[in-house]
Design a protein around this motif. Structure first.
Motif, PDB file in Angstrom:
ATOM      1  N   ALA A  49       0.834  -1.206   0.000  1.00 16.14           N
ATOM      2  CA  ALA A  49       0.000   0.000   0.000  1.00 16.14           C
ATOM      3  C   ALA A  49       0.869   1.258   0.000  1.00 16.14           C
ATOM      4  O   ALA A  49       0.558   2.234  -0.692  1.00 16.14           O
ATOM      5  CB  ALA A  49      -0.931  -0.010   1.210  1.00 16.14           C
ATOM      6  N   ILE A  50       1.961   1.247   0.754  1.00 16.97           N
ATOM      7  CA  ILE A  50       2.858   2.410   0.805  1.00 16.97           C
ATOM      8  C   ILE A  50       3.448   2.697  -0.566  1.00 16.97           C
ATOM      9  O   ILE A  50       3.537   3.855  -0.993  1.00 16.97           O
ATOM     10  CB  ILE A  50       3.975   2.181   1.843  1.00 16.97           C
ATOM     11  N   PHE A  51       3.827   1.639  -1.284  1.00 16.56           N
ATOM     12  CA  PHE A  51       4.451   1.821  -2.595  1.00 16.56           C
ATOM     13  C   PHE A  51       3.434   1.836  -3.738  1.00 16.56           C
ATOM     14  O   PHE A  51       3.819   1.938  -4.906  1.00 16.56           O
ATOM     15  CB  PHE A  51       5.497   0.733  -2.830  1.00 16.56           C
ATOM     16  N   GLY A  52       2.153   1.741  -3.406  1.00 15.66           N
ATOM     17  CA  GLY A  52       1.109   1.824  -4.418  1.00 15.66           C
ATOM     18  C   GLY A  52       1.103   0.674  -5.384  1.00 15.66           C
ATOM     19  O   GLY A  52       0.773   0.832  -6.558  1.00 15.66           O
ATOM     20  N   THR A  53       1.436  -0.524  -4.920  1.00 14.82           N
ATOM     21  CA  THR A  53       1.582  -1.651  -5.822  1.00 14.82           C
ATOM     22  C   THR A  53       0.884  -2.890  -5.257  1.00 14.82           C
ATOM     23  O   THR A  53       0.006  -2.779  -4.400  1.00 14.82           O
ATOM     24  CB  THR A  53       3.079  -1.906  -6.091  1.00 14.82           C
ATOM     25  N   SER A  54       1.275  -4.063  -5.722  1.00 17.10           N
ATOM     26  CA  SER A  54       0.678  -5.314  -5.266  1.00 17.10           C
ATOM     27  C   SER A  54       1.710  -6.126  -4.500  1.00 17.10           C
ATOM     28  O   SER A  54       2.928  -5.911  -4.626  1.00 17.10           O
ATOM     29  CB  SER A  54       0.182  -6.140  -6.454  1.00 17.10           C
ATOM     30  N   VAL A  55       1.251  -7.092  -3.723  1.00 15.28           N
ATOM     31  CA  VAL A  55       2.159  -7.997  -3.039  1.00 15.28           C
ATOM     32  C   VAL A  55       2.933  -8.824  -4.065  1.00 15.28           C
ATOM     33  O   VAL A  55       4.125  -9.091  -3.896  1.00 15.28           O
ATOM     34  CB  VAL A  55       1.387  -8.900  -2.060  1.00 15.28           C
ATOM     35  N   ALA A 170      -2.967  -2.004  -5.930  1.00 16.10           N
ATOM     36  CA  ALA A 170      -3.619  -3.281  -6.224  1.00 16.10           C
ATOM     37  C   ALA A 170      -3.990  -4.034  -4.955  1.00 16.10           C
ATOM     38  O   ALA A 170      -5.042  -4.674  -4.876  1.00 16.10           O
ATOM     39  CB  ALA A 170      -2.699  -4.138  -7.104  1.00 16.10           C
ATOM     40  N   VAL A 171      -3.134  -3.925  -3.936  1.00 14.84           N
ATOM     41  CA  VAL A 171      -3.415  -4.628  -2.685  1.00 14.84           C
ATOM     42  C   VAL A 171      -4.705  -4.124  -2.056  1.00 14.84           C
ATOM     43  O   VAL A 171      -5.419  -4.884  -1.384  1.00 14.84           O
ATOM     44  CB  VAL A 171      -2.222  -4.474  -1.712  1.00 14.84           C
ATOM     45  N   ALA A 172      -5.057  -2.855  -2.263  1.00 13.88           N
ATOM     46  CA  ALA A 172      -6.265  -2.297  -1.665  1.00 13.88           C
ATOM     47  C   ALA A 172      -7.516  -2.980  -2.216  1.00 13.88           C
ATOM     48  O   ALA A 172      -8.493  -3.182  -1.487  1.00 13.88           O
ATOM     49  CB  ALA A 172      -6.335  -0.794  -1.899  1.00 13.88           C
ATOM     50  N   TYR A 173      -7.489  -3.331  -3.516  1.00 15.91           N
ATOM     51  CA  TYR A 173      -8.656  -3.997  -4.103  1.00 15.91           C
ATOM     52  C   TYR A 173      -8.790  -5.436  -3.610  1.00 15.91           C
ATOM     53  O   TYR A 173      -9.909  -5.927  -3.421  1.00 15.91           O
ATOM     54  CB  TYR A 173      -8.573  -3.952  -5.629  1.00 15.91           C
TER      55      TYR A 173
END
Length: 284
Positions: A49-55, A170-173
């Motif tokens: 989430a911090i980096f605005g990406t997915s796991v 992506a992780v947020a979704y």
């Protein structure tokens, strides 16, 4: 944690900066980076989430990480990792509709779509930053706009859905999907609070959430949309992987097997097929 050190450097963050964001010790970050300890699932999701990406991107082997952050960092010095950040929006105006449908995209998506729009193929594919995989039929599209975020938009054609400005990590979704299913044990507290705030402030309905993370959409040549719960997302995934077959004149129907029934669409009358990325990709 193969990606953390180089990703942190790309975003000009020190271990101390990251530790403060996560409200933990700098030593914990150092242990993750040198392999002495492994982050939990919640830690991984907080980092993503911090980096605005997915796991997946955080742990994967791809040379490029997609992020919702506005940045266009290319490889520096001997670093191989490239950041593909938020660029702007693609607007898709269906014939007969007054307004475009807007989706946030990355720099690399813009570059690829710019070329694909101009070729002779009937269909093209777009992956957005608000959890959408789109198959777009150019024959039923009146206008496609590629709008750099630095450019002014047309206020008469700028009616955005709740998450369509810049999208979200992506992780947020993935977490939003789990929240909608009542599964919150692996959602970090800050993300969970953020989800609840968005739902409240945006006045999202259950259907709004489902369209974002759980439903397949088919938009016809008149701009009317249908949404379904597919019986098998693997079948939808196959469609997106082999969408070039839709160019074949022998493909008489796009078949959607859903909980609501079996549906057959004339490919000539479809404008957009819209699938949530979280259903087509496994995050963890």
């Amino acid at each position: 944690m193969l990606r953390l050190k180089e990703l942190r450097a790309k975003f000009n963050m020190t271990q101390k900066d990251l530790a403060e964001r996560l409200e933990m010790s700098q030593q914990a970050i150092a242990k993750w980076e040198n392999g002495a300890a492994e982050p939990t699932v919640k830690n991984l999701r907080e980092l993503a989430a911090i980096f605005g990406t997915s796991v997946d991107d955080l742990l994967g082997n791809s040379e490029t990480i997609k992020t919702t952050h506005f940045c266009n960092y290319g490889p520096k010095k001997n670093e191989d990792l490239e950041i593909d950040g938020f660029w702007g929006h693609i607007g898709v105006k269906i014939k007969g509709q007054k307004k475009s449908r807007w989706y946030p995209i990355t720099q690399k998506t813009y570059e690829r779509v710019y070329l694909e729009i101009q070729n002779e193929d009937r269909w093209f594919f777009v992956e957005t930053l608000n959890n959408k995989n789109l198959l777009i039929n150019k024959r039923n599209i009146k206008k496609i706009t590629l709008l750099d975020d630095a450019c002014d938009n047309d206020p008469d054609d700028w009616d955005l859905q709740w998450d369509a400005y810049g999208g979200d990590a992506a992780v947020a979704y993935n977490c939003l999907y789990e929240y909608s299913c009542g599964e919150t044990e692996n959602i970090p507290e800050k993300l969970l609070m953020g989800i609840k705030d968005v739902i409240k402030n945006k006045k999202l309905t259950d259907f709004d959430i489902a369209k974002s993370v759980n439903l397949l959409g088919v938009i016809d040549s008149d701009g009317q949309d249908d949404y379904f719960f597919p019986i098998s997302w693997d079948e939808i995934k196959d469609m997106f992987m082999w969408y070039e077959e839709l160019e074949d004149q022998n493909v008489s129907s796009i078949i959607i097997n859903a909980e609501e029934g079996d549906f057959f669409y004339n490919p000539n009358e479809v404008s957009i097929i819209d699938a949530p990325i979280n259903q087509l990709k496994s995050e963890e």
